[in-house]
Design a protein around this motif. Structure first.
Motif, mmCIF file in Angstrom:
data_model
loop_
_atom_site.group_PDB
_atom_site.id
_atom_site.type_symbol
_atom_site.label_atom_id
_atom_site.label_comp_id
_atom_site.label_asym_id
_atom_site.label_seq_id
_atom_site.Cartn_x
_atom_site.Cartn_y
_atom_site.Cartn_z
ATOM 1 N N VAL A 199 0.828 -1.210 0.000
ATOM 2 C CA VAL A 199 0.000 0.000 0.000
ATOM 3 C C VAL A 199 0.861 1.258 0.000
ATOM 4 C CG1 VAL A 199 -1.711 1.321 1.290
ATOM 5 C CG2 VAL A 199 -1.918 -1.174 1.135
ATOM 6 N N THR A 200 1.906 1.268 0.830
ATOM 7 C CA THR A 200 2.761 2.446 0.934
ATOM 8 C C THR A 200 3.437 2.770 -0.389
ATOM 9 O OG1 THR A 200 3.210 1.993 3.272
ATOM 10 C CG2 THR A 200 4.742 3.460 2.136
ATOM 11 N N ALA A 201 4.042 1.748 -1.030
ATOM 12 C CA ALA A 201 4.735 1.975 -2.295
ATOM 13 C C ALA A 201 3.761 2.428 -3.384
ATOM 14 C CB ALA A 201 5.452 0.697 -2.729
ATOM 15 N N MET A 202 2.585 1.822 -3.410
ATOM 16 C CA MET A 202 1.588 2.179 -4.425
ATOM 17 C C MET A 202 1.135 3.634 -4.258
ATOM 18 S SD MET A 202 -2.030 0.291 -5.282
ATOM 19 C CE MET A 202 -2.624 0.557 -3.604
ATOM 20 N N VAL A 203 0.802 4.026 -3.047
ATOM 21 C CA VAL A 203 0.355 5.395 -2.789
ATOM 22 C C VAL A 203 1.467 6.396 -3.102
ATOM 23 C CG1 VAL A 203 -0.363 7.002 -0.975
ATOM 24 C CG2 VAL A 203 -1.356 4.707 -1.072
ATOM 25 N N PHE A 204 2.701 6.051 -2.743
ATOM 26 C CA PHE A 204 3.836 6.938 -3.007
ATOM 27 C C PHE A 204 3.977 7.214 -4.497
ATOM 28 C CE2 PHE A 204 8.207 7.939 -3.974
ATOM 29 C CZ PHE A 204 8.589 8.808 -2.959
ATOM 30 N N GLY A 249 11.812 4.157 -14.098
ATOM 31 C CA GLY A 249 12.256 3.284 -13.013
ATOM 32 C C GLY A 249 12.582 4.050 -11.752
ATOM 33 N N LEU A 250 12.865 5.358 -11.892
ATOM 34 C CA LEU A 250 13.157 6.171 -10.705
ATOM 35 C C LEU A 250 11.976 6.186 -9.745
ATOM 36 C CD1 LEU A 250 15.015 9.265 -12.239
ATOM 37 C CD2 LEU A 250 15.969 7.523 -10.704
ATOM 38 N N MET A 251 10.757 6.312 -10.280
ATOM 39 C CA MET A 251 9.592 6.363 -9.389
ATOM 40 C C MET A 251 9.353 4.996 -8.739
ATOM 41 S SD MET A 251 6.251 6.501 -11.930
ATOM 42 C CE MET A 251 6.790 7.913 -12.862
ATOM 43 N N ILE A 252 9.672 3.911 -9.475
ATOM 44 C CA ILE A 252 9.545 2.575 -8.891
ATOM 45 C C ILE A 252 10.548 2.396 -7.764
ATOM 46 C CG2 ILE A 252 9.690 0.097 -9.337
ATOM 47 C CD1 ILE A 252 8.956 0.648 -12.230
ATOM 48 N N LEU A 253 11.792 2.774 -8.020
ATOM 49 C CA LEU A 253 12.850 2.596 -7.018
ATOM 50 C C LEU A 253 12.615 3.473 -5.797
ATOM 51 C CD1 LEU A 253 16.051 2.352 -9.263
ATOM 52 C CD2 LEU A 253 14.792 0.510 -8.149
ATOM 53 N N MET A 254 12.120 4.677 -6.005
ATOM 54 C CA MET A 254 11.842 5.556 -4.866
ATOM 55 C C MET A 254 10.734 4.975 -3.997
ATOM 56 S SD MET A 254 12.156 9.299 -6.699
ATOM 57 C CE MET A 254 11.650 10.203 -5.227
ATOM 58 N N LEU A 295 9.899 1.846 -3.854
ATOM 59 C CA LEU A 295 10.441 0.615 -3.283
ATOM 60 C C LEU A 295 11.304 0.901 -2.060
ATOM 61 C CD1 LEU A 295 11.454 -2.388 -3.340
ATOM 62 C CD2 LEU A 295 13.081 -1.673 -5.093
ATOM 63 N N VAL A 296 12.199 1.865 -2.180
ATOM 64 C CA VAL A 296 13.116 2.177 -1.077
ATOM 65 C C VAL A 296 12.368 2.746 0.122
ATOM 66 C CG1 VAL A 296 15.009 3.683 -0.362
ATOM 67 C CG2 VAL A 296 15.117 2.504 -2.560
ATOM 68 N N VAL A 297 11.493 3.712 -0.114
ATOM 69 C CA VAL A 297 10.734 4.321 0.985
ATOM 70 C C VAL A 297 9.904 3.274 1.714
ATOM 71 C CG1 VAL A 297 8.840 5.906 1.536
ATOM 72 C CG2 VAL A 297 10.667 6.629 -0.018
ATOM 73 N N SER A 298 9.204 2.446 0.954
ATOM 74 C CA SER A 298 8.341 1.427 1.550
ATOM 75 C C SER A 298 9.157 0.386 2.319
ATOM 76 C CB SER A 298 7.522 0.756 0.448
ATOM 77 O OG SER A 298 6.574 -0.136 0.990
ATOM 78 N N THR A 299 10.283 -0.038 1.735
ATOM 79 C CA THR A 299 11.123 -1.047 2.395
ATOM 80 C C THR A 299 11.706 -0.506 3.694
ATOM 81 O OG1 THR A 299 11.694 -2.064 0.272
ATOM 82 C CG2 THR A 299 13.138 -2.540 2.129
ATOM 83 N N LEU A 300 12.189 0.723 3.668
ATOM 84 C CA LEU A 300 12.762 1.313 4.877
ATOM 85 C C LEU A 300 11.720 1.476 5.983
ATOM 86 C CD1 LEU A 300 15.141 4.047 3.384
ATOM 87 C CD2 LEU A 300 15.737 1.778 4.257
ATOM 88 N N LEU A 301 10.487 1.705 5.578
ATOM 89 C CA LEU A 301 9.426 1.882 6.575
ATOM 90 C C LEU A 301 8.971 0.557 7.177
ATOM 91 C CD1 LEU A 301 7.109 4.588 4.953
ATOM 92 C CD2 LEU A 301 8.516 4.844 7.014
ATOM 93 N N ILE A 330 5.618 -4.865 -5.754
ATOM 94 C CA ILE A 330 4.254 -5.011 -6.278
ATOM 95 C C ILE A 330 3.513 -3.686 -6.195
ATOM 96 C CG2 ILE A 330 2.018 -6.140 -5.930
ATOM 97 C CD1 ILE A 330 3.615 -8.552 -4.814
ATOM 98 N N GLY A 331 3.590 -3.022 -5.045
ATOM 99 C CA GLY A 331 2.908 -1.743 -4.870
ATOM 100 C C GLY A 331 3.442 -0.674 -5.807
ATOM 101 N N ALA A 332 4.771 -0.562 -5.881
ATOM 102 C CA ALA A 332 5.380 0.427 -6.771
ATOM 103 C C ALA A 332 5.062 0.105 -8.228
ATOM 104 C CB ALA A 332 6.892 0.460 -6.556
ATOM 105 N N GLY A 333 5.015 -1.192 -8.554
ATOM 106 C CA GLY A 333 4.689 -1.606 -9.915
ATOM 107 C C GLY A 333 3.269 -1.239 -10.303
#
Length: 361
Positions: A30-35, A77-82, A84-90, A248-251
């Motif tokens: 959810v976090t990655a998708m919303v981001f 891919g920058l928006m996917i990686l951002m 991904l990183v934000v969500s993973t760190l959280l 998955i969320g970022a995708g």
């Protein structure tokens, strides 16, 4: 970050929910998708402004692309990686070394892809920088990651190749495992990169593979489930399910903008990074061969290029009308949506076949 809330669970019992990987994986999705939903639009506007003409389109590719895709910005891919990183760190456990190794490979490959995309956009050429140099850097990063994974794991499984569908068919490769692992990681990165040629073609199979390996990682990292399924237990890898959830969320967020006609292309920035991530997770969980099944579409794309190049060099003839193979089907008259959706279907079937290996032993 949220994992640290478990330290207060003795005072606030509700916080105990943050111990569960399944809960944190859902939160990561959810976090990655919303981001990506929130920041994707502004990022596309910025990239379009900075890139001007957008990603250069190959003149020797399908002629329709020169009309339909010209001017579309890349580096999505920058928006996917951002995300991904934000969500993973959280949501991931910051004390888990597997998370940092996989994240390190993902971002390193993303930087390689970003530099390649940067050269393509600034010089308005599809060549990028030297293929040999790029591959050498990818392999070096993969070797370092595999050495770290080998030191983390339980011997002799840590340096062994495990065969799916068999209970005890295991080959201890010793330190040759590092060579195999580096090949898997670099190969996965470049295979996904080759698949990224049509709107939505790469990101959905990546999400399908991520969901599959999220399940694999969760089961392999759980002693009870691993014993029941008779797969090899790799302590700590369950946390990688959170990272897969973030993908998955970022995708999903990226697909909103990448759906045809695409507002932005993933570029090497995303495809190389996501492929490297899948390869690293496969090596970490001891499911390298299963990756070739679940990611069979990526393998097919890579093999089609290899076959095409070898055939032309050896015989002067081409096996396919154009490679990678998705362009072959374009030349046969398939529409872009037909190719993309049919390839998605193939990805689902292959994922189910790969997951079947967890039980059929």
């Amino acid at each position: 970050m949220f994992y640290w809330l478990t330290e207060l669970s003795d005072k606030v019992s509700f916080l105990n929910v943050f111990r569960y990987i399944t809960f944190r994986t859902g939160g990561a999705i959810v976090t990655a998708m919303v981001f990506v939903f929130l920041f994707g639009g502004p990022m596309i506007k910025l990239l379009r402004l900075k890139q001007g003409k957008g990603q250069p389109i190959r003149e020797d590719g399908p002629q329709s692309h020169l009309v339909t895709k010209k001017g579309t910005p890349t580096m999505g891919g920058l928006m996917i990686l951002m995300g991904l990183v934000v969500s993973t760190l959280l949501w991931a456990n910051p004390h888990n070394p597997y998370v940092w190794i996989v994240l390190g490979v993902t971002l390193s490959y993303g930087m390689i892809g970003f530099y390649d995309d940067y050269l393509k956009v600034t010089k308005q050429t599809h060549a990028g920088f030297s293929g040999r140099t790029r591959l050498a850097i990818e392999i070096a990063i993969a070797v370092v990651a595999c050495i770290a994974l080998a030191n983390l794991g339980r011997p002799p499984i840590a340096t062994s190749l495990v065969f799916p569908f068999f209970k005890e068919l295991v080959f201890n490769l010793g330190w040759m495992f590092v060579v195999l692992g580096a090949f898997v990681i670099a190969g996965a990165g470049n295979s996904v990169n080759l698949t990224d040629g049509l709107d939505g073609l790469a990101i959905v199979p990546v999400m399908i593979a991520s969901a599959s390996f999220g399940m694999v990682a969760y089961l392999a990292g759980n002693a009870v489930f691993a014993d029941y399924l008779q797969i090899h237990y790799v302590a700590g890898t369950g946390e990688l399910a959170v990272l897969c959830g973030a993908v998955i969320g970022a995708g999903l967020g990226f697909l909103w903008f990448n759906a045809p006609p695409a507002s932005i292309f993933m570029g090497d920035t995303g495809s190389l990074a996501l492929g490297g991530m899948l390869g690293t997770i496969a090596v970490a969980t001891k499911h390298e061969i299963v990756l070739a099944v679940i990611g069979g579409l990526f393998v097919l794309e890579a093999v089609s290029v290899i076959v095409q190049v070898l055939s032309f060099k050896l015989t002067g003839k081409r096996v396919f009308k154009m490679a990678p193979i998705h362009h072959h089907f374009e030349q046969l008259g398939w529409t872009e949506p037909q190719i993309v959706i049919r390839f998605w279907i193939i990805s689902v079937i292959l994922a189910l076949a790969g997951l079947a290996s967890l039980k059929l032993r």
